[in-house]
Design a protein around this motif. Structure first.
Motif, PDB file in Angstrom:
ATOM      1  N   GLN A 241      28.562  41.406 -54.067  1.00 32.75           N
ATOM      2  CA  GLN A 241      28.417  40.480 -52.943  1.00 32.75           C
ATOM      3  C   GLN A 241      27.120  40.750 -52.193  1.00 32.75           C
ATOM      4  O   GLN A 241      26.433  39.816 -51.747  1.00 32.75           O
ATOM      5  N   ASN A 242      26.780  42.023 -52.029  1.00 36.39           N
ATOM      6  CA  ASN A 242      25.568  42.368 -51.285  1.00 36.39           C
ATOM      7  C   ASN A 242      24.307  41.977 -52.043  1.00 36.39           C
ATOM      8  O   ASN A 242      23.330  41.531 -51.441  1.00 36.39           O
ATOM      9  N   HIS A 243      24.318  42.128 -53.351  1.00 35.76           N
ATOM     10  CA  HIS A 243      23.183  41.654 -54.136  1.00 35.76           C
ATOM     11  C   HIS A 243      23.001  40.140 -53.951  1.00 35.76           C
ATOM     12  O   HIS A 243      21.875  39.651 -53.778  1.00 35.76           O
ATOM     13  N   ILE A 244      24.102  39.400 -54.015  1.00 37.80           N
ATOM     14  CA  ILE A 244      24.030  37.940 -53.879  1.00 37.80           C
ATOM     15  C   ILE A 244      23.548  37.557 -52.485  1.00 37.80           C
ATOM     16  O   ILE A 244      22.704  36.663 -52.324  1.00 37.80           O
ATOM     17  N   ALA A 245      24.065  38.250 -51.469  1.00 37.94           N
ATOM     18  CA  ALA A 245      23.668  37.946 -50.093  1.00 37.94           C
ATOM     19  C   ALA A 245      22.177  38.194 -49.875  1.00 37.94           C
ATOM     20  O   ALA A 245      21.514  37.441 -49.150  1.00 37.94           O
ATOM     21  N   ARG A 246      21.633  39.210 -50.502  1.00 39.61           N
ATOM     22  CA  ARG A 246      20.204  39.490 -50.340  1.00 39.61           C
ATOM     23  C   ARG A 246      19.356  38.382 -50.971  1.00 39.61           C
ATOM     24  O   ARG A 246      18.288  38.037 -50.450  1.00 39.61           O
ATOM     25  N   TRP A 247      19.809  37.856 -52.091  1.00 33.21           N
ATOM     26  CA  TRP A 247      19.113  36.698 -52.681  1.00 33.21           C
ATOM     27  C   TRP A 247      19.144  35.519 -51.712  1.00 33.21           C
ATOM     28  O   TRP A 247      18.124  34.846 -51.493  1.00 33.21           O
ATOM     29  N   LEU A 248      20.294  35.269 -51.106  1.00 36.04           N
ATOM     30  CA  LEU A 248      20.416  34.137 -50.188  1.00 36.04           C
ATOM     31  C   LEU A 248      19.526  34.328 -48.963  1.00 36.04           C
ATOM     32  O   LEU A 248      18.934  33.363 -48.469  1.00 36.04           O
ATOM     33  N   MET A 249      19.402  35.555 -48.477  1.00 39.03           N
ATOM     34  CA  MET A 249      18.520  35.774 -47.333  1.00 39.03           C
ATOM     35  C   MET A 249      17.063  35.561 -47.719  1.00 39.03           C
ATOM     36  O   MET A 249      16.269  35.046 -46.926  1.00 39.03           O
ATOM     37  N   ALA A 250      16.691  35.942 -48.941  1.00 40.08           N
ATOM     38  CA  ALA A 250      15.329  35.666 -49.399  1.00 40.08           C
ATOM     39  C   ALA A 250      15.096  34.165 -49.471  1.00 40.08           C
ATOM     40  O   ALA A 250      14.006  33.675 -49.108  1.00 40.08           O
ATOM     41  N   MET A 251      16.110  33.415 -49.910  1.00 41.27           N
ATOM     42  CA  MET A 251      15.993  31.956 -49.951  1.00 41.27           C
ATOM     43  C   MET A 251      15.838  31.381 -48.550  1.00 41.27           C
ATOM     44  O   MET A 251      15.038  30.466 -48.321  1.00 41.27           O
ATOM     45  N   HIS A 252      16.592  31.898 -47.609  1.00 42.24           N
ATOM     46  CA  HIS A 252      16.459  31.416 -46.232  1.00 42.24           C
ATOM     47  C   HIS A 252      15.070  31.719 -45.682  1.00 42.24           C
ATOM     48  O   HIS A 252      14.441  30.873 -45.035  1.00 42.24           O
ATOM     49  N   ALA A 254      12.331  31.994 -47.279  1.00 45.50           N
ATOM     50  CA  ALA A 254      11.306  31.184 -47.939  1.00 45.50           C
ATOM     51  C   ALA A 254      11.411  29.708 -47.603  1.00 45.50           C
ATOM     52  O   ALA A 254      10.397  28.994 -47.615  1.00 45.50           O
ATOM     53  N   THR A 255      12.623  29.216 -47.308  1.00 46.09           N
ATOM     54  CA  THR A 255      12.826  27.769 -47.115  1.00 46.09           C
ATOM     55  C   THR A 255      13.233  27.389 -45.702  1.00 46.09           C
ATOM     56  O   THR A 255      13.109  26.219 -45.330  1.00 46.09           O
ATOM     57  N   ARG A 256      13.756  28.359 -44.931  1.00 48.70           N
ATOM     58  CA  ARG A 256      14.296  28.136 -43.586  1.00 48.70           C
ATOM     59  C   ARG A 256      15.490  27.184 -43.593  1.00 48.70           C
ATOM     60  O   ARG A 256      15.881  26.666 -42.543  1.00 48.70           O
ATOM     61  N   GLN A 257      16.107  26.962 -44.726  1.00 45.81           N
ATOM     62  CA  GLN A 257      17.304  26.130 -44.789  1.00 45.81           C
ATOM     63  C   GLN A 257      18.523  26.968 -44.418  1.00 45.81           C
ATOM     64  O   GLN A 257      18.751  28.034 -45.014  1.00 45.81           O
ATOM     65  N   PRO A 258      19.318  26.522 -43.457  1.00 49.23           N
ATOM     66  CA  PRO A 258      20.355  27.378 -42.885  1.00 49.23           C
ATOM     67  C   PRO A 258      21.518  27.694 -43.819  1.00 49.23           C
ATOM     68  O   PRO A 258      22.206  28.701 -43.633  1.00 49.23           O
ATOM     69  N   GLY A 259      21.784  26.864 -44.819  1.00 49.89           N
ATOM     70  CA  GLY A 259      22.949  27.092 -45.663  1.00 49.89           C
ATOM     71  C   GLY A 259      22.936  28.425 -46.373  1.00 49.89           C
ATOM     72  O   GLY A 259      23.997  29.009 -46.629  1.00 49.89           O
ATOM     73  N   TYR A 260      21.765  28.908 -46.706  1.00 51.30           N
ATOM     74  CA  TYR A 260      21.681  30.192 -47.397  1.00 51.30           C
ATOM     75  C   TYR A 260      22.071  31.336 -46.465  1.00 51.30           C
ATOM     76  O   TYR A 260      22.884  32.197 -46.818  1.00 51.30           O
ATOM     77  N   GLN A 261      21.493  31.344 -45.280  1.00 55.39           N
ATOM     78  CA  GLN A 261      21.820  32.409 -44.330  1.00 55.39           C
ATOM     79  C   GLN A 261      23.280  32.346 -43.911  1.00 55.39           C
ATOM     80  O   GLN A 261      23.921  33.390 -43.727  1.00 55.39           O
ATOM     81  N   GLU A 262      23.810  31.160 -43.750  1.00 61.71           N
ATOM     82  CA  GLU A 262      25.194  31.034 -43.300  1.00 61.71           C
ATOM     83  C   GLU A 262      26.148  31.756 -44.231  1.00 61.71           C
ATOM     84  O   GLU A 262      27.055  32.463 -43.780  1.00 61.71           O
ATOM     85  N   ARG A 263      25.960  31.609 -45.546  1.00 61.92           N
ATOM     86  CA  ARG A 263      26.882  32.260 -46.474  1.00 61.92           C
ATOM     87  C   ARG A 263      26.617  33.757 -46.574  1.00 61.92           C
ATOM     88  O   ARG A 263      27.559  34.537 -46.712  1.00 61.92           O
ATOM     89  N   ALA A 264      25.357  34.162 -46.488  1.00 61.84           N
ATOM     90  CA  ALA A 264      25.084  35.596 -46.442  1.00 61.84           C
ATOM     91  C   ALA A 264      25.741  36.224 -45.220  1.00 61.84           C
ATOM     92  O   ALA A 264      26.377  37.286 -45.307  1.00 61.84           O
ATOM     93  N   GLU A 265      25.623  35.561 -44.086  1.00 64.62           N
ATOM     94  CA  GLU A 265      26.211  36.079 -42.851  1.00 64.62           C
ATOM     95  C   GLU A 265      27.723  36.133 -42.939  1.00 64.62           C
ATOM     96  O   GLU A 265      28.353  37.088 -42.463  1.00 64.62           O
ATOM     97  N   GLN A 266      28.334  35.118 -43.543  1.00 59.58           N
ATOM     98  CA  GLN A 266      29.792  35.118 -43.686  1.00 59.58           C
ATOM     99  C   GLN A 266      30.255  36.289 -44.547  1.00 59.58           C
ATOM    100  O   GLN A 266      31.283  36.906 -44.270  1.00 59.58           O
ATOM    101  N   TRP A 267      29.510  36.587 -45.610  1.00 58.47           N
ATOM    102  CA  TRP A 267      29.880  37.758 -46.404  1.00 58.47           C
ATOM    103  C   TRP A 267      29.769  39.024 -45.567  1.00 58.47           C
ATOM    104  O   TRP A 267      30.651  39.873 -45.575  1.00 58.47           O
ATOM    105  N   TRP A 268      28.661  39.195 -44.850  1.00 62.82           N
ATOM    106  CA  TRP A 268      28.485  40.425 -44.091  1.00 62.82           C
ATOM    107  C   TRP A 268      29.528  40.561 -42.984  1.00 62.82           C
ATOM    108  O   TRP A 268      29.913  41.687 -42.624  1.00 62.82           O
ATOM    109  N   LYS A 269      30.029  39.453 -42.457  1.00 63.33           N
ATOM    110  CA  LYS A 269      31.142  39.540 -41.508  1.00 63.33           C
ATOM    111  C   LYS A 269      32.380  40.122 -42.180  1.00 63.33           C
ATOM    112  O   LYS A 269      33.085  40.964 -41.604  1.00 63.33           O
TER     113      LYS A 269
END
Length: 417
Positions: A241-252, A254-269
């Motif tokens: 899960q942490n590997h996947i979340a780090r990819w999503l944060m890199a996507m956020h 690079a793109t500033r699109q909120p959907g990536y960060q939202e799911r990374a944040e939900q995992w970290w919660k």
């Protein structure tokens, strides 16, 4: 098929063993009673890595990564192995550029990135994948399927490349079209796994699951589990899960699109909710895997996987990469959390020896004979946040190791920032 699964598991275990050996730490035997505070007060704080050592490390690192490059995992690996065998080299190239600003490392990154991405196949739902038999864990061991984990790990350095290109006009001229293509592909992969119902809401936060369907190679269509994708699956363990979340944060980033960060944040919660304190709140401990929803239970109500602390400390080293990434993005984890994690690794797990440092399990349990050399590990992600752990890293790091392929230039790049 069982042989394929055993090979995949062994490759992952070899990766974790080699990751822990990046700092050449010998096995844990017994902690000496000295406190970390005393060690820190008597050890010099290294404000910057001296130039001679940095050059020596980079020279040994370059020789090592160029040797590994000849294996060309990018030309053959698929599924989860994209993560365990291809991504370490990709990360080395990316952080090699960050440490040296030499574009030859980005050229190598693009070469390897193109080599693995161009081998993708169109799957029954129209998305591109890199399927392999026996990938993704026990629920998928008899399936021919791709791996979210492998794709996330291999895409992250390509996304980080795109972020670098956006900030530099010269890089944009040379790599702009490649970077844009990697971002498009990464976005499509994200949409692919969402469309396959692999994101699940949990009581706290959310997480990604391994689907229980694959491709029937006789018909080219989905196996029958596809019709039950809304309710079936198996939650990935924390490290994945942490590997996947780090990819999503890199996507956020690079793109500033909120959907990536939202799911990374939900995992970290969810990750934070699973972390418990011990020793009257001084230290953290958490399990390798826990059930997150009804899909993670057998018909008799028992969990589909054992629950407890993993005896291989490499998994927790990966968890800390995700946690520190979240902290540095001001998400979920607080300074108090970070200090407690530092105390766990420095004051409890470590034997208090700078030279010949050893680390025990996060729960203090006995080493498992299968991982007798890595019951615990230096949590390298914490090194920039604590001078004692940093001294341990500098004193023990092996820049010519498998784990050093990524961590050596990562550390030097941080030092030079």
């Amino acid at each position: 098929m069982r042989g394929i699964v055993r090979t995949l598991v062994m490759n992952r275990r070899i990766f974790l063993k080699q990751l822990s050996l990046a700092t050449s730490l010998v096995p844990w035997t017994a902690a000496v009673p000295a406190r970390a505070a005393a060690i820190e007060s008597s050890s010099p704080h290294l404000d910057k890595l001296d130039k001679q050592r940095a050059n020596d490390w980079l020279g040994r690192w370059e020789q090592n990564i160029l040797g590994e490059e000849r294996n060309r995992y990018c030309d053959v690996e698929l599924g989860e192995e994209l993560g365990w065998k291809v991504s370490p080299i990709l990360n080395g190239f990316y952080y090699g550029f960050r440490a040296t600003r030499d574009v030859k490392w980005l050229e190598r990154l693009v070469n390897w990135g193109d080599a693995w991405t161009k081998r993708g196949l169109k799957e029954p739902d129209g998305f591109i994948g890199w399927p392999k038999a026996g990938t993704g864990g026990s629920v998928a061991e008899n399936l021919y399927t791709d791996s979210l984990l492998g794709e996330a790990m291999a895409l992250r350095p390509l996304v980080l490349l795109a972020g670098e290109v956006q900030k530099d006009s010269d890089l944009k001229q040379k790599f702009g079209s490649k970077a844009a293509g990697y971002l498009r592909l990464s976005a499509q992969v994200f949409e692919k796994w969402l469309s396959r119902k692999c994101w699940r809401e949990a009581q706290v936060g959310g997480l990604w699951i391994v689907p229980e369907f694959g491709i029937d190679r006789l018909t080219g269509q989905w196996t029958e589990g596809y019709t039950r994708r809304d309710t079936q699956g198996f939650s990935n363990p924390d490290n994945k899960q942490n590997h996947i979340a780090r990819w999503l944060m890199a996507m956020h980033d690079a793109t500033r699109q909120p959907g990536y960060q939202e799911r990374a944040e939900q995992w970290w919660k969810l990750m934070r909710s699973r972390m418990k304190t011990r020793e009257r709140g001084k230290y953290f401990v958490w399990n390798y895997w826990e059930p997150a929803g009804p899909w993670d239970f057998k018909p008799d109500g028992s969990p589909r996987h054992w629950v407890g602390v993993h005896p291989n400390g490499g998994y927790y080293q990966i968890d800390l990469e995700g946690i520190v990434d979240a902290f540095e993005h001001n998400l979920v984890f607080t300074k108090d959390d970070l200090n407690r994690l530092i105390a766990t690794n420095r004051d409890f797990m470590w034997n208090q020896q700078i030279t010949g440092a050893r680390f025990q399990r996060i729960d203090g349990g006995q080493p498992d004979p299968r991982w007798k050399d890595s019951p615990g590990a230096l949590w390298t992600a914490l090194v920039p946040h604590d001078s004692t752990l940093r001294n341990v890293f500098v004193a023990n790091h092996n820049p010519g190791s498998w784990g050093g392929i990524g961590s050596t230039p990562w550390f030097i790049a941080r030092e030079l920032a």
